[in-house]
Design a protein around this motif. Structure first.
Motif, mmCIF file in Angstrom:
data_model
loop_
_atom_site.group_PDB
_atom_site.id
_atom_site.type_symbol
_atom_site.label_atom_id
_atom_site.label_comp_id
_atom_site.label_asym_id
_atom_site.label_seq_id
_atom_site.Cartn_x
_atom_site.Cartn_y
_atom_site.Cartn_z
ATOM 1 N N LEU A 93 0.824 -1.213 0.000
ATOM 2 C CA LEU A 93 0.000 0.000 0.000
ATOM 3 C C LEU A 93 0.855 1.259 0.000
ATOM 4 O O LEU A 93 1.815 1.367 0.771
ATOM 5 N N PRO A 94 0.503 2.256 -0.808
ATOM 6 C CA PRO A 94 1.176 3.558 -0.730
ATOM 7 C C PRO A 94 0.768 4.272 0.548
ATOM 8 O O PRO A 94 -0.225 3.894 1.195
ATOM 9 N N PRO A 95 1.502 5.325 0.938
ATOM 10 C CA PRO A 95 1.192 5.999 2.206
ATOM 11 C C PRO A 95 -0.251 6.449 2.342
ATOM 12 O O PRO A 95 -0.848 6.311 3.419
ATOM 13 N N TYR A 96 -0.835 6.974 1.269
ATOM 14 C CA TYR A 96 -2.179 7.542 1.372
ATOM 15 C C TYR A 96 -3.277 6.484 1.500
ATOM 16 O O TYR A 96 -4.423 6.816 1.792
ATOM 17 N N GLU A 97 -2.941 5.212 1.288
ATOM 18 C CA GLU A 97 -3.931 4.156 1.454
ATOM 19 C C GLU A 97 -3.761 3.398 2.765
ATOM 20 O O GLU A 97 -4.531 2.485 3.065
ATOM 21 N N ARG A 98 -2.763 3.756 3.537
ATOM 22 C CA ARG A 98 -2.530 3.075 4.808
ATOM 23 C C ARG A 98 -3.318 3.754 5.928
ATOM 24 O O ARG A 98 -3.428 4.988 5.944
ATOM 25 N N PRO A 99 -3.816 2.963 6.907
ATOM 26 C CA PRO A 99 -4.501 3.555 8.070
ATOM 27 C C PRO A 99 -3.489 4.090 9.068
ATOM 28 O O PRO A 99 -3.516 3.777 10.258
ATOM 29 N N VAL A 100 -2.566 4.897 8.545
ATOM 30 C CA VAL A 100 -1.411 5.372 9.307
ATOM 31 C C VAL A 100 -1.257 6.864 9.067
ATOM 32 O O VAL A 100 -1.451 7.344 7.946
ATOM 33 N N ASN A 101 -0.914 7.606 10.103
ATOM 34 C CA ASN A 101 -0.594 9.027 9.951
ATOM 35 C C ASN A 101 0.727 9.320 10.651
ATOM 36 O O ASN A 101 1.026 8.731 11.694
ATOM 37 N N MET A 102 1.493 10.240 10.073
ATOM 38 C CA MET A 102 2.785 10.609 10.655
ATOM 39 C C MET A 102 2.791 12.082 11.019
ATOM 40 O O MET A 102 2.331 12.915 10.237
ATOM 41 N N MET A 103 3.309 12.383 12.211
ATOM 42 C CA MET A 103 3.546 13.762 12.607
ATOM 43 C C MET A 103 5.039 14.022 12.494
ATOM 44 O O MET A 103 5.845 13.402 13.190
ATOM 45 N N PHE A 104 5.400 14.936 11.582
ATOM 46 C CA PHE A 104 6.806 15.205 11.317
ATOM 47 C C PHE A 104 7.385 16.164 12.344
ATOM 48 O O PHE A 104 6.671 16.930 12.991
ATOM 49 N N GLN A 105 8.706 16.129 12.449
ATOM 50 C CA GLN A 105 9.407 16.993 13.397
ATOM 51 C C GLN A 105 9.126 18.469 13.129
ATOM 52 O O GLN A 105 9.011 19.274 14.054
ATOM 53 N N SER A 106 8.966 18.851 11.858
ATOM 54 C CA SER A 106 8.741 20.257 11.500
ATOM 55 C C SER A 106 7.284 20.670 11.632
ATOM 56 O O SER A 106 6.949 21.838 11.418
ATOM 57 N N TYR A 107 6.391 19.689 11.952
ATOM 58 C CA TYR A 107 4.943 19.879 12.095
ATOM 59 C C TYR A 107 4.248 20.080 10.751
ATOM 60 O O TYR A 107 3.108 19.667 10.581
ATOM 61 N N ALA A 108 4.888 20.746 9.755
ATOM 62 C CA ALA A 108 4.352 20.899 8.398
ATOM 63 C C ALA A 108 2.935 21.468 8.394
ATOM 64 O O ALA A 108 2.066 21.015 7.645
ATOM 65 N N LEU A 109 2.688 22.485 9.222
ATOM 66 C CA LEU A 109 1.380 23.144 9.219
ATOM 67 C C LEU A 109 1.278 24.096 8.029
ATOM 68 O O LEU A 109 2.273 24.668 7.591
ATOM 69 N N PHE A 110 0.068 24.254 7.513
ATOM 70 C CA PHE A 110 -0.153 25.202 6.423
ATOM 71 C C PHE A 110 -0.188 26.615 7.006
ATOM 72 O O PHE A 110 -1.085 26.949 7.787
ATOM 73 N N PRO A 111 0.752 27.477 6.643
ATOM 74 C CA PRO A 111 0.849 28.793 7.293
ATOM 75 C C PRO A 111 -0.324 29.714 6.981
ATOM 76 O O PRO A 111 -0.635 30.606 7.775
ATOM 77 N N HIS A 112 -1.004 29.522 5.826
ATOM 78 C CA HIS A 112 -2.105 30.406 5.433
ATOM 79 C C HIS A 112 -3.443 29.952 6.009
ATOM 80 O O HIS A 112 -4.456 30.619 5.818
ATOM 81 N N MET A 113 -3.457 28.800 6.701
ATOM 82 C CA MET A 113 -4.701 28.276 7.263
ATOM 83 C C MET A 113 -4.740 28.486 8.767
ATOM 84 O O MET A 113 -3.700 28.505 9.441
ATOM 85 N N THR A 114 -5.945 28.599 9.291
ATOM 86 C CA THR A 114 -6.120 28.689 10.736
ATOM 87 C C THR A 114 -5.918 27.319 11.374
ATOM 88 O O THR A 114 -5.798 26.296 10.679
#
Length: 384
Positions: A93-114
Motif C-alpha cells: 500500500l502507498p502511504p495515502y492508502e494506509r490507516p497510518v498518519n505521521m507527525m513530522f518533526q517540523s509539524y508541516a502546518l499550512f501557514p495560510h490556514m487557521t
C-alpha cells in the motif's frame, strides 16, 4: 428456488469471520530489512507492538530508527520482510492508502490556514463535510485544548501549541497507527519536558497505537510504554524503560542509556548464589549477590550506575565492592553533583551525590581522598 447469494459465499454456508487479531501483536514487523545501494540501514528487525501502546525506537544517528519508521509509513519499501497492522499487510500500500498518519518533526502546518482549517484539511480530502466535519474538528480541538485558538494562524502560536495542532491533525482521521518523528526536536528543553507528558495524555485519550522515533533517552524513558534500542540497523534490546535502564542486555545499551561505570574483568567464581569478578581496576574482586549465566574465566563487563555508588571519607565495612581514590572533578547539576574519582589503577568511577540541603556537599571537594562503594546487587554483569 432460493436466489444465489451475491457476496461470494455458497448457498447454505456462512462467510468465514475474519480471524481476531491478538492485541499483543497488533502491529507486527517481521524480518524487515532495508538496503540502499548495498548499504544495510535496517537488518532483519522483528517486533510485536501492542494495541494502544506508545512504542519508542531509540538510537543514535545512523541506527536505522528513522528508516524503519519510514517503512511503517510507506515512504520506503522494505527490501525483505513484511509489516502487518491489525491483520492487514501494509507493504503493497502507498502511504495515502494506509490507516497510518505521521507527525513530522517540523509539524508541516499550512501557514495560510487557521488552526481549525489545518485540522480539517485531511478530513475534507476524504470527503467529510457539514456537521460531521465540524463535530470531528471540534472533538480534536477539545482533545488538544485549543478550542479558544481555533481561528489563529500557526505563526500566532507557541511551539507547544503548534505541536498540538499537528498532533490533532494527525489524529483527526482516526488512524490505526500514529508515527511520531522526533516529536520534541523543535522545542526548547523546558517546553520539551512539559510537552512530553501532555502528548502522552493526548495519545492515551485517543486510544491510538503509536510508534515514535527519538535519539533523546529522556524523551523515550518519559513517553514510551516500551523501548527498542537500535544500533547499526539492529535491535539491541526491547523492554520497559526501567528494564532497559536497570538490566541492560549488553555493553552498548548500558553505555547508551544514561551514565554508567563500565568495568572490564573476568569471572573469578561462578556459583548459583553469587559471582565474583576479578578486575585490574580494583584491589579486591567485585562481588555480585546472585548467579548469572556464565562460566569461570569468561570476559565480562560490570555495569554500575553512578547513583548506586556511595562516596565518603571513611572506609566502608567488608572486603569487596569498594576502592579508594582521589576526587578529580565535580560536576554540579543542582539536584545532584557527580564526583569523578580517579583510582590508583588509573580507572575513573563516577558517583552521584544528591544535594539534599542548600550548599551541602558533605565536605568532599577536589583532590580529597575518598572511598567509593556499592551494594552486592547494585550492578549488572554483562556478557555481551
Amino acid at each position: 428456488m432460493a436466489a444465489a447469494p451475491t457476496d461470494g459465499t455458497h448457498a447454505g454456508t456462512h462467510a468465514a469471520a475474519p480471524a481476531a487479531v491478538d492485541p499483543e501483536r497488533y502491529l507486527r514487523i517481521e524480518g524487515v530489512r532495508k538496503e540502499f545501494d548495498g548499504f544495510v540501514a535496517v537488518d532483519d528487525v522483528s517486533l510485536d507492538i501492542r494495541k494502544g501502546e506508545i512504542f519508542a525506537l531509540l538510537g543514535g544517528s545512523g541506527s536505522g530508527k528513522s528508516t524503519l519508521l519510514r517503512c511503517l509509513g510507506g515512504f520506503e519499501r522494505p527490501t525483505r520482510g513484511r509489516i502487518v497492522l491489525d491483520g492487514q499487510v501494509l507493504d503493497p500500500l502507498p502511504p495515502y492508502e494506509r490507516p497510518v498518519n505521521m507527525m513530522f518533526q517540523s509539524y508541516a502546518l499550512f501557514p495560510h490556514m487557521t488552526v481549525e482549517q489545518n485540522i480539517a484539511f485531511g478530513l475534507k480530502q476524504d470527503g467529510l463535510s457539514g456537521d460531521a466535519l465540524a463535530a470531528r474538528v471540534g472533538e480534536m480541538l477539545s482533545l488538544v485544548q485549543l478550542a479558544k485558538l481555533a481561528g489563529r494562524k500557526p505563526h500566532q502560536l507557541s511551539g507547544g501549541q503548534q505541536q498540538r495542532v499537528a498532533l490533532a491533525r494527525s489524529l483527526a482521521k482516526g488512524p490505526k497507527l500514529l508515527l511520531l518523528d522526533e516529536p520534541m526536536g523543535a522545542l526548547d528543553k523546558k517546553l520539551r519536558s512539559r510537552m512530553q507528558l501532555e502528548l502522552v495524555n493526548i495519545i492515551e485519550q485517543s486510544g491510538v497505537t503509536c510508534v515514535m522515533v527519538t535519539h533523546d533517552q529522556e524523551e523515550a524513558m518519559t513517553m514510551a510504554t516500551r523501548i527498542a534500542v537500535m544500533d547499526q540497523g539492529w535491535i539491541q534490546q526491547v523492554g520497559k524503560p526501567d528494564d532497559i535502564y536497570e538490566q541492560p542486555a549488553n555493553r552498548f545499551v548500558a553505555g547508551f542509556i544514561g551514565s554508567v561505570n563500565l568495568i572490564e574483568g573476568i569471572i573469578d567464581e561462578d556459583q548459583p548464589e553469587y559471582v565474583t569478578v576479578r578486575t585490574g581496576d580494583f584491589p579486591a574482586p567485585i562481588y555480585v549477590g546472585h548467579g548469572i549465566t556464565g562460566y569461570e574465566g569468561q570476559p565480562v563487563a560490570f555495569a554500575l550506575r553512578p547513583e548506586k555508588v556511595y562516596i565518603g571519607k571513611q572506609e566502608p565495612d567488608g572486603e569487596n565492592n569498594k576502592a579508594r581514590g582521589t576526587v578529580e572533578d565535580i560536576a554540579y547539576f543542582g539536584s545532584h553533583s557527580v564526583y569523578h574519582v580517579r583510582l590508583p589503577s588509573g580507572a575513573k568511577v563516577l558517583a552521584n551525590f544528591a544535594n539534599m540541603k542548600r550548599w551541602d556537599s558533605d565536605g568532599i571537594t577536589w583532590n580529597d581522598e575518598v572511598w567509593v562503594s556499592w551494594d552486592d546487587n547494585d550492578g549488572v554483569v554483562l556478557t555481551g
